[in-house]
Design an enzyme around this catalytic site. Structure first.
Site, PDB file in Angstrom:
ATOM      1  N   LYS A 177     118.590  71.888 -11.977  1.00 19.27           N
ATOM      2  CA  LYS A 177     119.838  71.391 -11.402  1.00 19.27           C
ATOM      3  C   LYS A 177     119.864  69.872 -11.541  1.00 19.27           C
ATOM      4  O   LYS A 177     119.193  69.146 -10.832  1.00 19.27           O
ATOM      5  CB  LYS A 177     119.992  71.768  -9.930  1.00 19.27           C
ATOM      6  N   GLU A 252     108.652  63.842  -5.768  1.00 18.83           N
ATOM      7  CA  GLU A 252     108.509  62.463  -6.254  1.00 18.83           C
ATOM      8  C   GLU A 252     109.690  61.696  -5.673  1.00 18.83           C
ATOM      9  O   GLU A 252     110.824  61.870  -6.103  1.00 18.83           O
ATOM     10  CB  GLU A 252     108.505  62.465  -7.785  1.00 18.83           C
ATOM     11  N   CYS A 286     112.236  54.642  -9.357  1.00 24.91           N
ATOM     12  CA  CYS A 286     111.394  54.945  -8.203  1.00 24.91           C
ATOM     13  C   CYS A 286     110.201  54.000  -8.122  1.00 24.91           C
ATOM     14  O   CYS A 286     109.691  53.729  -7.050  1.00 24.91           O
ATOM     15  CB  CYS A 286     110.942  56.394  -8.239  1.00 24.91           C
ATOM     16  N   GLU A 384     113.757  51.077   0.796  1.00 22.81           N
ATOM     17  CA  GLU A 384     114.100  51.132  -0.625  1.00 22.81           C
ATOM     18  C   GLU A 384     115.588  50.832  -0.816  1.00 22.81           C
ATOM     19  O   GLU A 384     116.434  51.441  -0.168  1.00 22.81           O
ATOM     20  CB  GLU A 384     113.792  52.526  -1.177  1.00 22.81           C
TER      21      GLU A 384
HETATM   22  O1  TXE Z   1     119.659  61.195  -4.184  1.00 29.10           O
HETATM   23  P1  TXE Z   1     119.560  62.733  -3.855  1.00 29.10           P
HETATM   24  P2  TXE Z   1     120.909  60.232  -3.979  1.00 29.10           P
HETATM   25  C1  TXE Z   1     116.631  57.406  -3.675  1.00 29.10           C
HETATM   26  C2  TXE Z   1     117.310  56.062  -3.732  1.00 29.10           C
HETATM   27  C3  TXE Z   1     118.734  56.396  -3.492  1.00 29.10           C
HETATM   28  C4  TXE Z   1     118.619  57.534  -2.514  1.00 29.10           C
HETATM   29  C5  TXE Z   1     119.788  58.457  -2.474  1.00 29.10           C
HETATM   30  O2  TXE Z   1     116.830  55.265  -2.678  1.00 29.10           O
HETATM   31  O3  TXE Z   1     119.465  55.344  -2.917  1.00 29.10           O
HETATM   32  O4  TXE Z   1     117.487  58.236  -2.945  1.00 29.10           O
HETATM   33  O5  TXE Z   1     120.157  58.858  -3.777  1.00 29.10           O
HETATM   34  C6  TXE Z   1     119.915  67.000  -5.093  1.00 29.10           C
HETATM   35  N1  TXE Z   1     119.041  70.588  -1.547  1.00 29.10           N
HETATM   36  N2  TXE Z   1     116.409  57.993  -4.996  1.00 29.10           N
HETATM   37  O6  TXE Z   1     121.653  60.560  -2.731  1.00 29.10           O
HETATM   38  O7  TXE Z   1     120.713  63.192  -3.041  1.00 29.10           O
HETATM   39  C7  TXE Z   1     121.026  66.206  -5.728  1.00 29.10           C
HETATM   40  O8  TXE Z   1     122.146  67.008  -6.045  1.00 29.10           O
HETATM   41  C8  TXE Z   1     118.672  70.537  -2.828  1.00 29.10           C
HETATM   42  C9  TXE Z   1     115.078  57.900  -5.513  1.00 29.10           C
HETATM   43  O9  TXE Z   1     121.689  60.243  -5.222  1.00 29.10           O
HETATM   44  O10 TXE Z   1     118.195  62.944  -3.324  1.00 29.10           O
HETATM   45  C10 TXE Z   1     120.312  65.647  -6.952  1.00 29.10           C
HETATM   46  O11 TXE Z   1     120.233  66.641  -7.969  1.00 29.10           O
HETATM   47  N3  TXE Z   1     118.992  69.530  -3.656  1.00 29.10           N
HETATM   48  C11 TXE Z   1     114.856  58.801  -6.657  1.00 29.10           C
HETATM   49  C12 TXE Z   1     118.912  65.355  -6.403  1.00 29.10           C
HETATM   50  O12 TXE Z   1     118.805  66.133  -5.203  1.00 29.10           O
HETATM   51  C13 TXE Z   1     119.673  68.489  -3.151  1.00 29.10           C
HETATM   52  C14 TXE Z   1     115.980  59.007  -7.595  1.00 29.10           C
HETATM   53  C15 TXE Z   1     118.648  63.892  -6.053  1.00 29.10           C
HETATM   54  O13 TXE Z   1     119.722  63.392  -5.291  1.00 29.10           O
HETATM   55  C16 TXE Z   1     120.065  68.480  -1.790  1.00 29.10           C
HETATM   56  C17 TXE Z   1     117.260  59.086  -6.931  1.00 29.10           C
HETATM   57  C18 TXE Z   1     119.729  69.594  -0.976  1.00 29.10           C
HETATM   58  N4  TXE Z   1     120.077  69.658   0.320  1.00 29.10           N
HETATM   59  C19 TXE Z   1     117.426  58.552  -5.682  1.00 29.10           C
HETATM   60  N5  TXE Z   1     120.742  67.320  -1.574  1.00 29.10           N
HETATM   61  C20 TXE Z   1     113.555  58.661  -7.379  1.00 29.10           C
HETATM   62  N6  TXE Z   1     112.476  59.093  -6.750  1.00 29.10           N
HETATM   63  O14 TXE Z   1     113.487  58.226  -8.515  1.00 29.10           O
HETATM   64  C21 TXE Z   1     120.759  66.638  -2.743  1.00 29.10           C
HETATM   65  N7  TXE Z   1     120.123  67.354  -3.701  1.00 29.10           N
END
Ligand code: TXE
Length: 492
Positions: A177, A252, A286, A384
């Site tokens: 996904k 991660e 990250c 972050e």
């Molecule tokens: O990430 P999300 P977001 C951090 C960074 C950023 C913050 C929020 O600080 O500002 O996270 O970013 C899926 N069940 N990172 O909101 O929501 C979502 O659809 C299952 C660090 O964009 O965590 C997407 O595919 N899946 C990071 C994925 O999770 C769910 C990279 C990541 O999105 C879900 C990105 C749920 N309930 C953001 N809710 C890194 N480690 O590199 C969301 N998703």
């Protein structure tokens, strides 16, 4: 503007969402809608997981030898390499990442497929040294079943490759996904997987939002492992969901990685490392070196040089090869960056440069920003941002640098800049983080594990360790005695 229409990949078929609903993707550099994707809900998720499960159970996949799976992965790596330009351009359009970065990242991507292609037929168990003379024992490593890969928007192809290559090498099947903000390249990757010869259902790609799609996927009873990269809040939902299906998890998550510059560092190198650490990918990484700890006697010189370089960074259209920093990937990420800078200024941080949107007509562009903080407890030193915002602070000596570096809920990466080998080793030993870079930053390799300490997550991706993450151990006992097995109720 013409909107490109996408379908998702379930069981080798290209299909729309059952509900017929779609969602849009916006080009971060133009703020124009450019693509439309199926909005998958729990029904579509169920189809995708069942297709992956059926593929996992099929003779075609079950009886395929490990070296045959390796050959398929090698072919997929070749195809990714052949389609480098197309994939790089698509990713840049979808998430605003610089074309020079996506070209570099996609160009290196085949190595991850080749690495796990090579490992596929080297996954072996052990002969056990049992303390029972008439029993022979050994272990085999077996695949888990259906793997859910949840991918964020910042580096979709790379973060997918490091999940699916070990997952498929070890005989699992996958439902991916992508993030709702960057789905396009994973659908292309799905196409290439079919072209490489992976059977229908071995790799499925469903597009949708965290809710309902990611939620339904991570709680589905047939999912045996969730490989998640994303934010801390979504991770908590995923951890709770994994209780529904007892799925194994690797997470991660974020970081607030310290990049520590000692007074005996090669300053040119350290400035370049600091720039790479925080302004590459516009800080949306990250492993960003977002906390810059600089020894006090070189502090002013270092920050001045860093500021000069930051002010020369060419911000603009990510599709131009000369651009050095692109936009934030989403409007909400831009808002997050603005909010953190406001908070930092309210808490008394001193703005050295940046601190505002870039003067560009459209697109979610922010300027490279450097803020001097007063204490490691400041919000900007602890939270972050995921944007081009460096939090800088001086330190007195090694002990203070180490204390500040470790005073964080995160522990993903750290950088150390010094010419003193013994000091570097002392710091390596003391730092609590999953990665330590010495006199370099942001280096990656298929053979080098990535993962965090603390709230940066658990489990490791890349390297041989990843094979363990995607397999489970079966212990086999064989009675080699010529005597019949004794009646257990007769005491001798
Ligand atoms: O990430 P999300 P977001 C951090 C960074 C950023 C913050 C929020 O600080 O500002 O996270 O970013 C899926 N069940 N990172 O909101 O929501 C979502 O659809 C299952 C660090 O964009 O965590 C997407 O595919 N899946 C990071 C994925 O999770 C769910 C990279 C990541 O999105 C879900 C990105 C749920 N309930 C953001 N809710 C890194 N480690 O590199 C969301 N998703």
């Amino acid at each position: 503007m013409v909107r490109e229409q996408f379908q998702m990949l379930i069981n080798g078929q290209w299909i729309d969402a059952k509900s017929g609903k779609t969602f849009e993707s916006i080009n971060p550099a133009t703020e124009q809608v450019w693509g439309e994707f199926p909005f998958a809900d729990a029904n579509d998720v169920d189809d995708a997981v069942r297709s992956a499960h059926a593929a996992f159970e099929s003779d075609e996949w079950r009886l395929m030898t490990a070296s045959q799976r390796g050959k398929l992965l090698r072919k997929l790596g070749d195809l990714v390499g052949e389609n480098k330009e197309k994939l790089a351009q698509l990713e840049s359009k979808d998430n605003g990442k610089l074309i020079r970065e996506t070209l570099g990242q996609v160009g290196y991507l085949p190595e991850f497929f080749y690495y796990y292609a090579g490992l596929a037929d080297k996954v072996e168990g052990e002969t056990l040294s049992l303390d029972k003379p008439d029993l022979f024992g050994y272990t085999v490593r077996e695949p888990l079943g259906v793997i859910a890969g949840i991918i964020p928007w910042n580096s979709p192809l790379y973060l997918t490759a490091i999940k699916i290559a070990p997952a498929l090498a070890t005989g699992n099947t996958v439902v991916l996904k992508p993030s709702e903000h960057a789905s396009a390249t994973l659908l292309e990757l799905g196409k290439l997987a079919l072209e490489a010869g992976f059977p229908a259902g071995a790799l499925n790609v469903i597009t949708g939002y965290g809710l309902p799609c990611g939620d339904a996927l991570t709680r589905h009873p047939l999912v045996k492992k969730i490989a998640f990269t994303g934010g801390s809040e979504s991770a908590k939902h995923v951890i709770r969901n994994s209780a529904e299906n007892y799925a194994k998890l690797s997470l991660e998550l974020g970081g607030k990685s310290p990049n520590i510059i000692f007074n005996d560092a090669d300053i040119d190198s350290a400035v370049n490392g600091a720039v790479a650490g925080i302004f590459a990918a516009a800080g949306q990484s990250c492993v960003s070196g977002s906390r810059l700890l600089v020894q006090e006697d070189i502090y002013e010189e270092f920050v001045t040089r860093l500021t000069e370089r930051a002010e020369r960074i060419v911000v603009g259209d990510p599709s131009h090869i000369e651009t050095e920093m692109g936009p934030m990937a989403t409007a909400s990420q831009l808002a997050i960056v603005e909010r953190f800078v406001d908070v930092a200024l309210t808490e008394g941080a001193k703005l050295r440069t940046g601190g505002k949107r870039a003067d560009i007509q459209s697109g979610w562009f922010y300027t490279p920003t450097i803020l001097e903080c007063n204490s490691n407890n400041d919000t900007l030193m602890q939270e972050e941002v995921f944007g081009p915002v460096a939090a800088v602070i001086p330190f007195k000596d090694e002990a203070e640098a180490l204390a500040m570096a470790n005073d964080s809920k995160y522990g993903l990466a750290a950088g150390i800049w010094t010419q003193n080998l013994a000091k570097a080793h002392r710091m390596i030993k003391g730092i609590r983080s999953g990665i330590v870079w010495v006199n370099t930053y942001r280096a990656v390799s298929a053979s080098a594990p990535i993962g965090g300490y603390g709230q940066s997550g658990y489990g490791r991706e890349c390297g041989i360790d990843s094979i363990n993450e995607f397999t489970q151990i079966k212990t086999v006992w064989i009675n080699t005695s010529s005597e019949p097995m004794a009646d257990p109720f007769i005491m001798r």
